[in-house]
Write an enzyme that holds these catalytic residues in place. Structure first.
Site, PDB file in Angstrom:
ATOM      1  N   SER A 249     -12.256  57.201 -37.121  1.00  0.00           N
ATOM      2  CA  SER A 249     -12.871  56.506 -36.038  1.00  0.00           C
ATOM      3  C   SER A 249     -14.241  56.235 -36.277  1.00  0.00           C
ATOM      4  O   SER A 249     -15.150  56.865 -36.821  1.00  0.00           O
ATOM      5  CB  SER A 249     -12.379  57.249 -34.751  1.00  0.00           C
ATOM      6  OG  SER A 249     -11.095  57.521 -34.643  1.00  0.00           O
TER       7      SER A 249
HETATM    8  C1  LIG Z   1      -7.474  56.954 -36.347  1.00  0.00           C
HETATM    9  S1  LIG Z   1      -6.819  57.905 -37.283  1.00  0.00           S
HETATM   10  C2  LIG Z   1      -7.816  59.612 -37.468  1.00  0.00           C
HETATM   11  C3  LIG Z   1      -8.633  59.907 -36.319  1.00  0.00           C
HETATM   12  C4  LIG Z   1      -9.651  61.258 -36.617  1.00  0.00           C
HETATM   13  N1  LIG Z   1     -10.263  61.353 -35.262  1.00  0.00           N
HETATM   14  C5  LIG Z   1     -10.914  60.868 -37.197  1.00  0.00           C
HETATM   15  O1  LIG Z   1     -11.874  60.157 -36.855  1.00  0.00           O
HETATM   16  O2  LIG Z   1     -10.803  61.293 -38.691  1.00  0.00           O
HETATM   17  C6  LIG Z   1      -5.786  58.714 -36.654  1.00  0.00           C
HETATM   18  C7  LIG Z   1      -4.853  59.786 -37.108  1.00  0.00           C
HETATM   19  O3  LIG Z   1      -3.564  60.014 -36.688  1.00  0.00           O
HETATM   20  C8  LIG Z   1      -2.574  60.484 -37.527  1.00  0.00           C
HETATM   21  N2  LIG Z   1      -1.229  60.437 -37.021  1.00  0.00           N
HETATM   22  C9  LIG Z   1      -0.541  59.351 -36.630  1.00  0.00           C
HETATM   23  N3  LIG Z   1       0.708  59.726 -36.216  1.00  0.00           N
HETATM   24  C10 LIG Z   1       0.656  60.896 -36.092  1.00  0.00           C
HETATM   25  C11 LIG Z   1       1.571  62.030 -35.549  1.00  0.00           C
HETATM   26  N4  LIG Z   1       2.811  61.898 -35.050  1.00  0.00           N
HETATM   27  N5  LIG Z   1       1.489  63.407 -35.790  1.00  0.00           N
HETATM   28  C12 LIG Z   1      -0.016  63.554 -36.196  1.00  0.00           C
HETATM   29  N6  LIG Z   1      -0.871  62.781 -36.706  1.00  0.00           N
HETATM   30  C13 LIG Z   1      -0.677  61.507 -36.606  1.00  0.00           C
HETATM   31  C14 LIG Z   1      -2.886  59.408 -38.491  1.00  0.00           C
HETATM   32  O4  LIG Z   1      -2.292  60.098 -39.800  1.00  0.00           O
HETATM   33  C15 LIG Z   1      -4.422  59.508 -38.890  1.00  0.00           C
HETATM   34  O5  LIG Z   1      -5.063  60.342 -39.568  1.00  0.00           O
END
Ligand SMILES: C[S@@+](CC[C@H](N)C(=O)[O-])C[C@H]1O[C@@H](n2cnc3c(N)ncnc32)[C@H](O)[C@@H]1O
Length: 285
Positions: free
Chosen positions: A120
């Site tokens: 993010s």
């Molecule tokens: C915006 S990204 C990463 C955000 C993190 N706060 C960062 O800044 O590194 C959102 C994350 O949510 C994960 N994600 C999506 N659906 C998910 C689920 N059902 N369970 C766990 N993680 C999930 C994605 O793989 C991704 O890594």
């Protein structure tokens, strides 16, 4: 409007909206289903302040890459970070350790991390830390759903300290491995080694019941509905920050009252990758 159209290319960034408070008694909801925000956000009114937030966003996009400390100073100067504790933690956790090589880690934009996911934007990390600060006091428990690179989980861990717990849940196993490597190079390494910080593989829509209830829950991906297990794992008096919606989402701030009822307000309009099924995420595009 130039800034508006540019924003659609990025995820995990925000528009600022006017705030309104809303109430909900969860006893009126079907416990087997996900809570639909539209059921409990009553008299919703969101006002977009284009004249003040778009110039601000333009300034974010043009942030320079002079280093982690300069980035945090920049977010403080623009009023995104108000808390000295949040600034201190973001200075200690160097974003450069969490952004894949070849990107500009200190510019205020989300960056791709593979697997159709992003780290993010710094202003979103800062906003979420500010919103959750009171619920990230030493000794408290924090859950970070969709922990991705582990950056925000590491910040949470510094906030709650060795007597607390910061728990990340991520459904892409390779990202979990990478996030552990990232954290091991950071100021939060000792907390990971001691066990007060953990990064776990799992479906974050189920939360992480082992360490529930949590004083704070952050969801780093956009849900179409607030998952019921997350509501259940939020401690009375605790706070959840979660983007809810499909293409553009509302960043919802959900406060669980001591009687178990929920108060919901919308902080801003945001653009996050979806909280979804792993196969669906990997097949996207
Ligand atoms: C915006 S990204 C990463 C955000 C993190 N706060 C960062 O800044 O590194 C959102 C994350 O949510 C994960 N994600 C999506 N659906 C998910 C689920 N059902 N369970 C766990 N993680 C999930 C994605 O793989 C991704 O890594």
């Amino acid at each position: 409007m130039l800034a508006s159209s540019r924003l659609t290319f990025f995820s995990c960034s925000s528009f600022r909206h006017k705030l309104r408070l809303h109430s909900l008694n969860p006893s009126s909801l079907n416990p087997k289903s996900c809570i639909r925000p539209s059921f409990f956000v009553t008299k919703l009114s969101v006002n977009l302040h284009s004249e003040d937030h778009f110039p601000l966003m333009e300034r974010f996009w043009s942030a320079t890459s002079r280093g982690n400390s300069s980035l945090v100073d920049y977010l403080q100067q623009h009023g995104v970070i108000k808390s000295s504790k949040v600034a201190d933690v973001m200075k200690k956790i160097d974003r450069g350790l969490f952004v894949p090589k070849g990107n500009l880690p200190y510019s205020d934009t989300p960056m791709p991390i593979g697997y159709n996911a992003t780290i993010s934007a710094p202003h979103m990390h800062a906003t979420c830390l500010e919103l959750l600060e009171e619920h990230l006091q030493p000794g408290m428990r924090a859950l970070d759903v969709g922990s991705g690179t582990g950056y925000l989980t590491a910040c949470f861990a510094l906030m709650v300290g060795p007597e607390g717990h910061a728990v990340g849940v991520e459904h892409i196993p390779e990202l979990v491995t990478d996030s552990i490597d990232n954290v091991q190079k950071s100021e939060a390494a000792s907390l990971l080694a001691e066990g007060s910080l953990s990064l776990n593989f799992g479906d974050g829509r189920q939360g992480w019941p082992d360490l529930a209830p949590y004083n704070s829950i952050h969801v780093g991906a956009a849900a179409t509905e607030v998952p019921q297990p997350l509501i259940e794992q939020l401690k009375p008096g605790g706070r959840m920050v979660i983007p809810v919606g499909r293409f553009f989402q509302d960043l919802q701030v959900i406060d669980k009252q001591v009687d178990g009822s929920l108060k919901v307000r919308i902080e801003s309009s945001v653009r996050y990758v979806p909280l979804t099924d792993r196969q669906e995420q990997l097949q996207r595009f």
